[in-house]
Design a protein around this motif. Structure first.
Motif, short mmCIF file in Angstrom:
data_model
loop_
_atom_site.label_atom_id
_atom_site.label_comp_id
_atom_site.label_asym_id
_atom_site.label_seq_id
_atom_site.Cartn_x
_atom_site.Cartn_y
_atom_site.Cartn_z
N PRO A 228 -12.93 -2.40 7.10
CA PRO A 228 -11.70 -1.67 7.47
C PRO A 228 -10.16 -1.98 6.84
O PRO A 228 -9.69 -1.50 6.34
CB PRO A 228 -11.57 -1.40 8.86
N GLU A 229 -10.01 -3.33 6.82
CA GLU A 229 -8.64 -3.89 6.16
C GLU A 229 -8.82 -3.63 4.95
O GLU A 229 -7.55 -3.28 4.09
CB GLU A 229 -8.46 -5.50 6.82
N ALA A 230 -9.95 -3.86 4.34
CA ALA A 230 -10.06 -3.80 2.60
C ALA A 230 -9.71 -2.13 2.27
O ALA A 230 -8.99 -2.13 1.32
CB ALA A 230 -11.52 -4.29 2.22
N ALA A 231 -10.14 -1.47 3.09
CA ALA A 231 -10.06 -0.14 2.70
C ALA A 231 -8.50 0.37 2.87
O ALA A 231 -7.99 0.95 2.16
CB ALA A 231 -10.88 0.63 3.59
N ARG A 232 -7.85 0.06 3.75
CA ARG A 232 -6.71 0.20 4.07
C ARG A 232 -5.81 -0.43 2.91
O ARG A 232 -4.71 0.22 2.42
CB ARG A 232 -6.06 -0.13 5.47
N THR A 233 -6.07 -1.69 2.51
CA THR A 233 -5.27 -2.60 1.63
C THR A 233 -5.35 -1.57 0.25
O THR A 233 -4.28 -1.55 -0.25
CB THR A 233 -5.67 -3.93 1.55
N ILE A 234 -6.45 -1.28 -0.22
CA ILE A 234 -6.58 -0.37 -1.16
C ILE A 234 -5.84 0.65 -1.29
O ILE A 234 -5.14 1.03 -2.27
CB ILE A 234 -8.30 -0.27 -1.50
N GLN A 235 -6.08 1.44 -0.26
CA GLN A 235 -5.12 2.91 -0.02
C GLN A 235 -3.63 2.29 0.02
O GLN A 235 -3.02 3.25 -0.80
CB GLN A 235 -5.54 3.23 1.30
N PHE A 236 -3.13 1.50 0.37
CA PHE A 236 -1.83 1.14 0.52
C PHE A 236 -1.37 1.00 -0.78
O PHE A 236 -0.42 1.49 -1.31
CB PHE A 236 -1.39 0.14 1.70
N ILE A 237 -2.00 -0.01 -1.57
CA ILE A 237 -1.91 -0.36 -2.99
C ILE A 237 -1.56 0.66 -3.84
O ILE A 237 -0.61 0.76 -4.57
CB ILE A 237 -2.69 -1.56 -3.52
N ILE A 238 -2.44 1.42 -3.79
CA ILE A 238 -2.35 2.84 -4.55
C ILE A 238 -1.30 3.75 -4.51
O ILE A 238 -0.75 4.34 -5.08
CB ILE A 238 -3.84 3.61 -4.61
#
Length: 289
Positions: A228-238
């Protein structure tokens, strides 16, 4: 697509993973149509003719995914001498199923796959392969152009994404391995939404972000189930792209990817311009008396 029982097979099945590039239904009287398929990957091609297995399992159009072709050869004297079985793959093992004949630069697939293959976090590697493994996304991304001045050549979009991914990974040397790969994967896919904005001039960067997040939405949801944290981080960076200097950017990885994007775009544009100038000068010399 076909299931055969009561047959002794002479060999273990030969497995070929590729993409269906051609599908034709051949009428078969009152029975289900026979399928004529072309299945191709980055290296070779198969022509297959097979029966539809069942009315509820008919393949009537080219699927937007990788397929696994299993070629069976039966023992002499059995009812069946050969059977071809096609399995639709939800998550391909590599990106090399993408067909060479549809790619402007087939080496780009190999380069991206070699990069992703080094990722030790399997759900992250699977995420990339699900996104780019869909021919409707992967082929357009690999063949697409950035569209900015000096970056209008086919393939420049994927080359830029890979360049940003490598730079982001290297720049995050102070983070652990998983966090470095998060930045790299966000960098690789940050501009994937451009495939739906190929006529946009000048480039609308907000639309690029929104289109990118839209294309990644379903696969981000799947990634969120495991990381879950990885998905949120990728979304945030983009989502943070193109907003350098904004006070709403607490994550240094987002700034690393942004900076890598700007540097890669500048250098790639200069390289393309230099190459074009060199070719022009060469042509002039060739035709000069």
């Amino acid at each position: 697509m076909s299931i055969v029982v009561n047959t002794t097979w002479k060999t273990e099945p030969e497995i070929f993973i590729g993409t269906i590039t051609h599908l034709t239904e051949i009428p078969n009287g009152e029975h289900l149509p026979v399928l004529e398929l072309t299945i191709e990957n980055s290296f070779e091609q198969y022509q297959v003719v097979m029966f539809q297995p069942h009315r509820d399992l008919q393949l009537t159009q080219i699927p937007d995914c990788a397929v696994q072709l299993m070629l069976w050869e039966g023992e002499r004297g059995n009812a069946v001498s050969r059977s071809d079985t096609v399995i639709l793959l939800d998550t391909p093992d590599t990106l090399l199923h993408l067909p060479e004949s549809k790619l402007v630069y087939p080496d780009l697939v190999v380069d991206i796959e070699l990069f992703i293959d080094a990722c030790p976090v399997q759900p992250l590697a699977d995420f990339v392969r699900r996104v780019l493994g869909r021919p409707s996304v992967g082929l357009r991304f690999l063949n697409g152009a950035m569209q900015e001045d000096g970056l209008q050549q086919p393939g420049s979009l994927a080359r830029h994404g890979l360049d940003v991914a490598i730079r982001s990974f290297d720049a995050c040397g102070g983070y652990n391995e998983a966090e470095r790969w998060l930045a790299a994967i966000a960098g690789l896919l940050h501009g994937v939404g451009r495939i739906e904005l190929y006529d946009a001039k000048p480039v609308d960067y907000l639309k690029v972000v929104l289109k990118s997040l839209g294309l990644l939405a379903e696969d981000l949801k799947r990634l969120e189930q495991k990381l879950p944290e990885a998905a949120r981080t990728i979304q945030f960076i983009i989502a943070s792209m193109y907003r350098i200097g904004s006070p709403t950017q607490p994550d240094p990885r987002a700034m690393v990817v942004q900076s890598s994007h700007l540097l890669a775009a500048q250098l790639q544009s200069e390289l393309m311009h230099t190459a074009s100038t060199h070719l022009t000068n060469s042509s002039t010399r060739l035709i000069s008396p």
